[in-house]
Write a protein that holds these residues in place. Structure first.
Motif, mmCIF file in Angstrom:
data_model
loop_
_atom_site.group_PDB
_atom_site.id
_atom_site.type_symbol
_atom_site.label_atom_id
_atom_site.label_comp_id
_atom_site.label_asym_id
_atom_site.label_seq_id
_atom_site.Cartn_x
_atom_site.Cartn_y
_atom_site.Cartn_z
ATOM 1 N N PRO A 183 0.837 -1.201 0.000
ATOM 2 C CA PRO A 183 0.000 0.000 0.000
ATOM 3 C C PRO A 183 0.871 1.250 0.000
ATOM 4 N N GLY A 184 0.344 2.319 -0.574
ATOM 5 C CA GLY A 184 1.113 3.548 -0.658
ATOM 6 C C GLY A 184 0.232 4.755 -0.916
ATOM 7 N N VAL A 185 0.826 5.798 -1.459
ATOM 8 C CA VAL A 185 0.084 7.023 -1.773
ATOM 9 C C VAL A 185 0.035 7.261 -3.283
ATOM 10 N N HIS A 186 0.446 6.256 -4.057
ATOM 11 C CA HIS A 186 0.364 6.285 -5.513
ATOM 12 C C HIS A 186 -0.062 4.903 -6.005
ATOM 13 N N ASN A 187 -0.570 4.854 -7.215
ATOM 14 C CA ASN A 187 -0.733 3.582 -7.922
ATOM 15 C C ASN A 187 0.447 3.461 -8.888
ATOM 16 N N TRP A 188 1.481 2.784 -8.449
ATOM 17 C CA TRP A 188 2.711 2.647 -9.231
ATOM 18 C C TRP A 188 2.949 1.185 -9.562
ATOM 19 N N SER A 189 3.375 0.931 -10.788
ATOM 20 C CA SER A 189 3.543 -0.453 -11.246
ATOM 21 C C SER A 189 4.773 -1.121 -10.656
ATOM 22 N N TRP A 190 5.699 -0.324 -10.151
ATOM 23 C CA TRP A 190 6.872 -0.897 -9.490
ATOM 24 C C TRP A 190 7.403 0.079 -8.450
ATOM 25 N N ALA A 191 8.309 -0.413 -7.628
ATOM 26 C CA ALA A 191 8.764 0.353 -6.471
ATOM 27 C C ALA A 191 10.185 0.869 -6.678
ATOM 28 N N PRO A 192 10.408 2.178 -6.622
ATOM 29 C CA PRO A 192 11.762 2.714 -6.709
ATOM 30 C C PRO A 192 12.470 2.596 -5.358
ATOM 31 N N LEU A 193 13.032 1.438 -5.091
ATOM 32 C CA LEU A 193 13.674 1.128 -3.809
ATOM 33 C C LEU A 193 15.179 0.972 -4.015
ATOM 34 N N THR A 194 15.947 1.623 -3.166
ATOM 35 C CA THR A 194 17.392 1.651 -3.314
ATOM 36 C C THR A 194 18.067 0.591 -2.445
ATOM 37 N N ALA A 195 19.348 0.323 -2.752
ATOM 38 C CA ALA A 195 20.161 -0.549 -1.903
ATOM 39 C C ALA A 195 20.513 0.197 -0.613
ATOM 40 N N MET A 196 20.660 -0.544 0.481
ATOM 41 C CA MET A 196 20.885 0.118 1.765
ATOM 42 C C MET A 196 21.733 -0.743 2.684
ATOM 43 N N PHE B 144 2.784 -0.636 -6.021
ATOM 44 C CA PHE B 144 2.104 0.124 -4.986
ATOM 45 C C PHE B 144 0.647 0.363 -5.376
ATOM 46 N N LEU B 145 -0.250 0.251 -4.395
ATOM 47 C CA LEU B 145 -1.651 0.630 -4.573
ATOM 48 C C LEU B 145 -2.010 1.690 -3.551
ATOM 49 N N GLN B 146 -2.694 2.699 -4.010
ATOM 50 C CA GLN B 146 -2.944 3.894 -3.221
ATOM 51 C C GLN B 146 -4.022 3.667 -2.165
ATOM 52 N N ILE B 147 -3.713 4.116 -0.923
ATOM 53 C CA ILE B 147 -4.747 4.135 0.120
ATOM 54 C C ILE B 147 -4.895 5.530 0.727
ATOM 55 N N LEU B 148 -4.013 6.474 0.329
ATOM 56 C CA LEU B 148 -4.095 7.873 0.738
ATOM 57 C C LEU B 148 -3.652 8.746 -0.434
ATOM 58 N N PRO B 149 -4.033 10.018 -0.459
ATOM 59 C CA PRO B 149 -3.598 10.912 -1.537
ATOM 60 C C PRO B 149 -2.083 11.123 -1.525
ATOM 61 N N PRO B 150 -1.515 11.585 -2.654
ATOM 62 C CA PRO B 150 -0.061 11.724 -2.780
ATOM 63 C C PRO B 150 0.587 12.713 -1.825
ATOM 64 N N ASP B 151 -0.193 13.619 -1.207
ATOM 65 C CA ASP B 151 0.418 14.565 -0.276
ATOM 66 C C ASP B 151 0.588 13.962 1.116
ATOM 67 N N HIS B 152 0.331 12.665 1.258
ATOM 68 C CA HIS B 152 0.547 11.963 2.516
ATOM 69 C C HIS B 152 1.767 11.050 2.396
ATOM 70 N N SER B 153 2.041 10.305 3.459
ATOM 71 C CA SER B 153 3.177 9.391 3.459
ATOM 72 C C SER B 153 2.867 8.215 4.360
ATOM 73 N N ASP B 154 3.573 7.101 4.116
ATOM 74 C CA ASP B 154 3.477 5.997 5.059
ATOM 75 C C ASP B 154 4.330 6.312 6.294
ATOM 76 N N HIS B 155 4.311 5.411 7.253
ATOM 77 C CA HIS B 155 4.997 5.599 8.542
ATOM 78 C C HIS B 155 4.454 6.820 9.280
ATOM 79 N N THR B 156 3.154 7.045 9.156
ATOM 80 C CA THR B 156 2.481 8.133 9.850
ATOM 81 C C THR B 156 1.191 7.599 10.470
#
Length: 381
Positions: free
Chosen positions: A140-153, A315-327
């Motif tokens: 879940p996220g704040v966009h409907n995106w076909s893939w996740a831009p996730l970096t190495a960490m 990602f599938l949207q559950i809040l508008p794009p001006d929000h964020s997860d971990h809130t």
């Protein structure tokens, strides 16, 4: 199954459990799988809250549906892992009556500790994904995106050892470990100006001394390093090491640099599987787009799966794009109607994508071709 899946999602949401402590969630999900005829192995990869449910012939094609279910300290399911677990479970239960007709195999991988510890990394190392042709999950996220831009960490623990002395009485005898650590931060400030897009260093001081009338002989910091690819992360680690070692030389302190936990690989979305998932979403009236260029959403242990087998993480949207997860708002949405709608849509699209892999050899062939091309591009980069 919509009502039952939502009930399970809410049960997880009402009872959030932290990484490696998800005993109730793992028992609930594994028990549900067993009640539908799945064989379930618990304590997988040396993790008390990991499990693998399986059904089918055991042969290829093999699909793995990934379930996350850990929560965040103080915020509960503010990353929506209750929805991830319920969607993956729903896809698995929908596929159960069809597995025999495909002659393939379905795994349901309970993947704990995504937030802290990287349970999927341990599962990759234990061989859980050996022979798997497609690893599927959504987030879940704040966009409907076909893939996740996730970096190495990777996190580094940097420890400086100096020599204690009185700052007035005998300062010449002291070696200030805290000074060395602060110099490291200053060097990293300079380094940041030249880092490429997607690379990032963030640090904190975890120990800087006890009292002000003693020159600190011990100082320690933790640094999170991120980069677009795992190879770029390796180069960034070398640069951060050079900063710390330089600070040690200037101050006459000694330094110890250690990895703090496992390395999260960058995420490699499989375009064949992501396109298949997006087409099924479109049939449900949801349009999944490419991520916004230059936007990165942190890191996840799904990256280590994606560099092992063809993988998706839309990602599938559950809040508008001006929000964020971990809130707190995101946690509330994960237990509300928008969360329910995204979970059910994801469950259906995951099930249909998995069935395409299980029933159409061309999907498997094309997914592996794309995977191998991406792997070759990573090596050349």
């Amino acid at each position: 199954m919509a009502d039952r899946l939502w009930e399970i999602s809410l049960e997880l949401h009402r009872n959030p459990e932290l990484s490696h402590q998800e005993h109730r969630a793992a028992a609930l999900l594994a028990g549900e799988l067993e009640s539908f005829g799945f064989s379930v192995e618990r304590d997988v990869a040396g993790l008390a809250t990991a499990f693998v449910g399986s059904i089918g012939s055991g042969a290829s094609p093999r699909v793995a549906l990934l379930l996350e279910y850990d929560a965040l300290p103080g915020l509960g399911h503010a990353c929506g892992h209750n929805l991830i677990a319920a969607a993956g479970l729903g896809a698995a239960l929908a596929l159960q009556p069809l597995i025999q007709a495909t002659n393939g195999s379905l795994l349901v991988v309970g993947a704990p500790a995504e937030e802290d510890g990287g349970g999927k990394i341990a599962e990759v190392e234990a061989g859980v994904f050996e022979g798997v042709d497609a690893a599927l999950m959504f987030h879940p996220g704040v966009h409907n995106w076909s893939w996740a831009p996730l970096t190495a960490m990777l996190e580094l623990r940097v420890t400086f050892h100096g020599k204690a002395a009185h700052p007035t009485g005998n300062p010449q005898d002291g070696v200030d470990a805290l000074n060395a650590l602060i110099r490291t931060f200053n060097e990293l400030d300079v380094l940041r100006r030249s880092l490429p897009s997607g690379s990032h260093v963030q640090g904190i001081i975890t120990h800087g001394g006890e009292v002000t009338n003693i020159i600190p002989d011990f100082a320690q910091g933790r640094f999170a390093l991120r980069a677009l690819t795992t190879s770029a992360l390796d180069r960034l680690v070398d640069q951060v090491r050079a900063c710390a070692e330089g600070a040690a030389r200037v101050t006459s302190a000694s330094v110890v640099i250690e990895n703090e936990g496992a390395t999260y690989a960058h995420f490699r979305s499989n375009p064949v599987l992501a396109g298949t998932f997006s087409r099924h979403l479109a049939r449900l009236g949801i349009s999944a787009t490419e991520p916004q260029p230059g936007v990165y959403l942190g890191s996840s242990d799904i990256g280590n799966v994606s560099t092992t087998v063809p993988t998706i993480h839309p990602f599938l949207q559950i809040l508008p794009p001006d929000h964020s997860d971990h809130t707190p708002d995101f946690a509330a949405a994960a237990g509300g109607e928008y969360g329910k709608a995204a979970m059910l849509a994801a469950a259906e699209a995951l099930a249909c994508t998995a069935f395409d892999v299980l029933s159409d050899p061309a999907v498997v062939e094309h997914a592996w071709t794309a995977f191998n091309e991406q792997a070759a591009a990573d090596r050349s980069g």
